[in-house]
Design a protein around this motif. Structure first.
Motif, mmCIF file in Angstrom:
data_model
loop_
_atom_site.group_PDB
_atom_site.id
_atom_site.type_symbol
_atom_site.label_atom_id
_atom_site.label_comp_id
_atom_site.label_asym_id
_atom_site.label_seq_id
_atom_site.Cartn_x
_atom_site.Cartn_y
_atom_site.Cartn_z
ATOM 1 N N PHE A 158 0.790 -1.233 0.000
ATOM 2 C CA PHE A 158 0.000 0.000 0.000
ATOM 3 C C PHE A 158 0.819 1.279 0.000
ATOM 4 N N GLU A 196 2.752 4.596 -0.843
ATOM 5 C CA GLU A 196 2.421 5.452 -1.982
ATOM 6 C C GLU A 196 3.446 5.359 -3.107
ATOM 7 N N THR A 222 -0.796 3.438 -6.387
ATOM 8 C CA THR A 222 -1.573 4.660 -6.542
ATOM 9 C C THR A 222 -2.930 4.300 -7.126
ATOM 10 N N ARG A 223 -3.939 4.992 -6.688
ATOM 11 C CA ARG A 223 -5.284 4.732 -7.208
ATOM 12 C C ARG A 223 -5.409 5.126 -8.679
ATOM 13 N N ILE A 267 -3.235 -3.686 0.753
ATOM 14 C CA ILE A 267 -3.851 -2.495 0.162
ATOM 15 C C ILE A 267 -5.324 -2.434 0.549
ATOM 16 N N HIS A 324 -5.620 -1.712 4.384
ATOM 17 C CA HIS A 324 -5.393 -0.300 4.731
ATOM 18 C C HIS A 324 -6.399 0.630 4.064
ATOM 19 N N ARG A 325 -7.424 0.035 3.457
ATOM 20 C CA ARG A 325 -8.535 0.787 2.860
ATOM 21 C C ARG A 325 -8.087 1.764 1.783
ATOM 22 N N ARG A 326 -7.074 1.347 1.022
ATOM 23 C CA ARG A 326 -6.645 2.160 -0.116
ATOM 24 C C ARG A 326 -7.472 1.848 -1.358
#
Length: 250
Positions: free
Chosen positions: A49, A51, A55-56, A76, A79-81
Motif C-alpha cells: 500500500f 504510496e 496509486t489509485r 492495500i 489499509h482501505r486504499r
C-alpha cells in the motif's frame, strides 16, 4: 520479452501475448501511453500500500482499456486504499492466482505486503516489492537481543532480527523455486553502507538470468550500478538503467 523501466520500482514487461505492470507510481517517461493503446491483455501488480508502490491512478486505466486484470497485495485492501471489487485478485503471502496466460504466487516481504513470482510464456519472474535487508548498515554495531535507535527511521530497530527475517523469507522462496529468468530487486543507496547486501544474499541463493535494480530514485541511477560488481562475479547479466522509459530486450 521487453522490459521497460518506468520509475522507482515500476516496470513494464511486454511479452508476445500480454503486458505486465509492476508497482506503478509515476510515469515521467510516458510509458503508459503505448500500454493503454495496446490490444494485448494488461496485468497490473501492486506489492503493497505504500504510496511509492501503489496509486489509485491505476484504476483510471479502465476508462481507456477494457482487458485489464488487477492483482494486488491484500494489505492495500486492509489499509482501505481500495475496495474489494476494484481488484480481480487480492493476494497475501502464500496465495496464488492464475489464468491461461500468467501464473502468480505471492511471497513474503520484510516491509509491507508481498513479493511476486510470476510465470508467463515459459519465463519465471521475481519482483521483490520491498523485500530487502533494509538495516544492513547497522549490523556491524548490533548486539544480539538489543535494539539500536535510528534517527533516520525514528525508531528502535533490531538489525540482527531483521536480517534473520529476511533470510527466512528467502528460504520460503527457495521452497517454491531456486531460479528466475528475471529479478527486479531494491538496490537503494539511501540505506547506507551495505546497501547491496540484500541483493548479494539473494544471488547467493538463486540462479538468476537477469538482475535489474530498483528503488534507487533518491540516491541516483548510478548508485544502483554498485551491484554489478557482484552480479559480474556470478556471470549474471545486470541492467545499468540510465533513465525512465528505457527498455531492454530479454
Amino acid at each position: 520479452m521487453k522490459l521497460t523501466y518506468i520509475f522507482h520500482s515500476g516496470f513494464k514487461l511486454e511479452t508476445e501475448k500480454s503486458i505486465l505492470i509492476f508497482d506503478y507510481w509515476m510515469d515521467p517517461g510516458n510509458v503508459l501511453e503505448s500500454v493503454l493503446q495496446s490490444k494485448k491483455p494488461l496485468y497490473v501488480f501492486s506489492s503493497h500500500f505504500h504510496e511509492d508502490h501503489f496509486t489509485r491512478e491505476i484504476f483510471e486505466w479502465r476508462k481507456q482499456k477494457e482487458n485489464i486484470t488487477y492483482i494486488l497485495s491484500k494489505d492495500i485492501l486492509r489499509h482501505r486504499r481500495a475496495s474489494k471489487e476494484e481488484a480481480d485478485a487480492w493476494l497475501a503471502k502464500g496465495a496464488s492466482w492464475s489464468d491461461e496466460l500468467v501464473s502468480v504466487k505471492a511471497l513474503g516481504s520484510t516491509d509491507s505486503g508481498v513479493s511476486w513470482i510470476v510465470e508467463t510464456e515459459d519465463k519465471r519472474i521475481f519482483h521483490a516489492g520491498d523485500l530487502n535487508n533494509w538495516y544492513a548498515r547497522f549490523l556491524s554495531e548490533a548486539v544480539p537481543g538489543q535494539t539500536i535507535y535510528s534517527e533516520e527511521f525514528d525508531e528502535d530497530i533490531d538489525p540482527i532480527a531483521h536480517e534473520k527475517q529476511y533470510l527466512g523469507e528467502l528460504k520460503d522462496i527457495c521452497k517454491v523455486t531456486d531460479s528466475f529468468d528475471l529479478v527486479m530487486f531494491p538496490i537503494d543507496g539511501r540505506i547506507g553502507n551495505g546497501y547491496t547486501l540484500g541483493g548479494r544474499q539473494f544471488i547467493e541463493r538463486f540462479k538468476v538470468g537477469m538482475f535489474v535494480p530498483m528503488h534507487f530514485v533518491a540516491s541516483g541511477f548510478e548508485s544502483s550500478w554498485r551491484m554489478k560488481e557482484f552480479t559480474d562475479e556470478k556471470f549474471i547479466p545486470f541492467w545499468e538503467i540510465t533513465k525512465g522509459g528505457e527498455t531492454i530486450e530479454l
